[in-house]
Design a protein around this motif. Structure first.
Motif, mmCIF file in Angstrom:
data_model
loop_
_atom_site.group_PDB
_atom_site.id
_atom_site.type_symbol
_atom_site.label_atom_id
_atom_site.label_comp_id
_atom_site.label_asym_id
_atom_site.label_seq_id
_atom_site.Cartn_x
_atom_site.Cartn_y
_atom_site.Cartn_z
ATOM 1 N N VAL A 116 9.601 -5.210 10.649
ATOM 2 C CA VAL A 116 9.340 -5.018 9.220
ATOM 3 C C VAL A 116 8.512 -6.207 8.742
ATOM 4 O O VAL A 116 8.985 -7.347 8.786
ATOM 5 C CB VAL A 116 10.645 -4.912 8.414
ATOM 6 N N VAL A 117 7.297 -5.951 8.295
ATOM 7 C CA VAL A 117 6.387 -7.015 7.879
ATOM 8 C C VAL A 117 5.622 -6.552 6.639
ATOM 9 O O VAL A 117 5.652 -5.375 6.266
ATOM 10 C CB VAL A 117 5.384 -7.389 9.002
ATOM 11 N N PHE A 118 4.936 -7.486 5.995
ATOM 12 C CA PHE A 118 4.017 -7.114 4.924
ATOM 13 C C PHE A 118 2.847 -8.080 4.917
ATOM 14 O O PHE A 118 2.922 -9.202 5.443
ATOM 15 C CB PHE A 118 4.701 -7.080 3.552
ATOM 16 N N GLN A 119 1.760 -7.638 4.318
ATOM 17 C CA GLN A 119 0.534 -8.440 4.245
ATOM 18 C C GLN A 119 0.230 -8.750 2.800
ATOM 19 O O GLN A 119 0.321 -7.877 1.926
ATOM 20 C CB GLN A 119 -0.643 -7.697 4.885
ATOM 21 N N ASN A 120 -0.113 -9.995 2.539
ATOM 22 C CA ASN A 120 -0.501 -10.420 1.204
ATOM 23 C C ASN A 120 -1.629 -11.431 1.331
ATOM 24 O O ASN A 120 -1.474 -12.449 2.001
ATOM 25 C CB ASN A 120 0.698 -11.021 0.453
ATOM 26 N N GLN A 121 -2.751 -11.139 0.687
ATOM 27 C CA GLN A 121 -3.926 -12.007 0.729
ATOM 28 C C GLN A 121 -4.288 -12.375 2.169
ATOM 29 O O GLN A 121 -4.447 -13.541 2.521
ATOM 30 C CB GLN A 121 -3.690 -13.261 -0.107
ATOM 31 N N ALA A 122 -4.387 -11.348 2.996
ATOM 32 C CA ALA A 122 -4.812 -11.473 4.398
ATOM 33 C C ALA A 122 -3.831 -12.255 5.264
ATOM 34 O O ALA A 122 -4.148 -12.614 6.391
ATOM 35 C CB ALA A 122 -6.201 -12.110 4.481
ATOM 36 N N THR A 123 -2.636 -12.521 4.751
ATOM 37 C CA THR A 123 -1.613 -13.226 5.528
ATOM 38 C C THR A 123 -0.493 -12.259 5.870
ATOM 39 O O THR A 123 0.035 -11.566 4.986
ATOM 40 C CB THR A 123 -1.041 -14.414 4.745
ATOM 41 N N LEU A 124 -0.113 -12.217 7.140
ATOM 42 C CA LEU A 124 0.968 -11.354 7.585
ATOM 43 C C LEU A 124 2.294 -12.108 7.471
ATOM 44 O O LEU A 124 2.443 -13.200 7.999
ATOM 45 C CB LEU A 124 0.736 -10.909 9.030
ATOM 46 N N HIS A 125 3.242 -11.518 6.773
ATOM 47 C CA HIS A 125 4.537 -12.151 6.533
ATOM 48 C C HIS A 125 5.618 -11.428 7.329
ATOM 49 O O HIS A 125 5.756 -10.205 7.231
ATOM 50 C CB HIS A 125 4.887 -12.117 5.048
ATOM 51 N N GLN A 126 6.391 -12.197 8.098
ATOM 52 C CA GLN A 126 7.541 -11.666 8.803
ATOM 53 C C GLN A 126 8.820 -12.135 8.115
ATOM 54 O O GLN A 126 8.815 -13.151 7.413
ATOM 55 C CB GLN A 126 7.556 -12.146 10.260
ATOM 56 N N PRO A 127 9.912 -11.434 8.316
ATOM 57 C CA PRO A 127 11.184 -11.914 7.748
ATOM 58 C C PRO A 127 11.634 -13.207 8.410
ATOM 59 O O PRO A 127 11.314 -13.473 9.567
ATOM 60 C CB PRO A 127 12.155 -10.755 8.041
#
Length: 239
Positions: free
Chosen positions: A54-65
């Protein structure tokens, strides 16, 4: 956390699946009210959660938990709210601190919810309608189990419309294929706002002016003079 592994017992796979399905439907049959004792099944069916699921992208940055917990058999949103109780009893306190009180904000299988997600697929997209900041938790649930993922959105509110998920860390069949998602639920800490006085209904009186001693003495002399003048006037015009 105490974990019981059903794979220690030689149960037929059909009986095991039937029992897990009943557990999911009843919810409270497996998990106590405090949700600290979880029941886990064979890794072929309930694999361990992993942060890349489960991840998300914000301003070209991939965020992991930062952390995940699961897979946990049962219904995370059963009548006694096992996951909410688990969060409030310190599931992620090592990361968030112990001063958080969590609340369920929404679930993707309800119309108009705060979170949206691809339905009835083993992988897909998710998005959150309102900006988020600081900590939030997602619970990805199939008909058998759920896994919980802790995120840190940072101090500045952000909008998440490019989230991805798969259920490989929630539940799979014996061929390693993820089961279809049932819902994704969003939890956030309660925010305690400091009330701001309304200038109309709660005006700030500001500092109270204290009269100078000389002003007080002058007022006494004036009042005394008025009383003397009134008495003389009454003596001259009695009745």
């Amino acid at each position: 956390m105490i974990r019981f592994r059903l794979d220690k017992y030689a149960l037929p796979s059909s009986l095991l699946l039937f029992g897990m399905t009943l557990t999911t439907l009843w919810g409270a049959a497996v998990q106590p009210a405090n949700a600290l004792v979880m029941v886990s099944g064979p890794p072929e069916i309930l694999p361990p959660c992993h942060r890349g699921a489960v991840v998300f992208q914000n301003q070209a940055t991939l965020h992991q938990p930062l952390a995940c917990a699961g897979a946990n058999i049962g219904n995370d949103l059963a009548l006694h709210q096992p996951l909410l109780n688990w969060l409030n009893r310190g599931l992620f306190d090592d990361f968030t601190g112990s001063d958080r009180v969590w609340e369920l904000v929404g679930q993707s299988n309800q119309a108009g919810a705060a979170i949206r997600a691809t339905a009835h697929q083993a992988q897909g997209h998710w998005a959150i309608a309102s900006p988020l900041q600081d900590w939030f938790v997602l619970s990805v649930a199939t008909f058998l189990s759920y896994s919980v993922y802790l995120f840190d959105a940072g101090p500045t509110p952000i909008t998440i419309d490019q989230g991805l998920f798969n259920t490989l860390g929630v539940s799979t069949n014996f061929r390693g294929v993820g089961h279809n998602v049932q819902r994704i639920s969003l939890f956030t800490p309660l925010r305690v706002e400091t009330p701001i006085p309304d200038p109309i209904f709660n005006p700030d009186p500001g500092p109270v002016a204290v009269p100078e001693p000389g002003t007080i003495l002058s007022s006494i002399l004036v009042l005394g003079g008025l009383r003397w003048f009134r008495r003389r006037l009454m003596m001259r015009h009695p009745g």
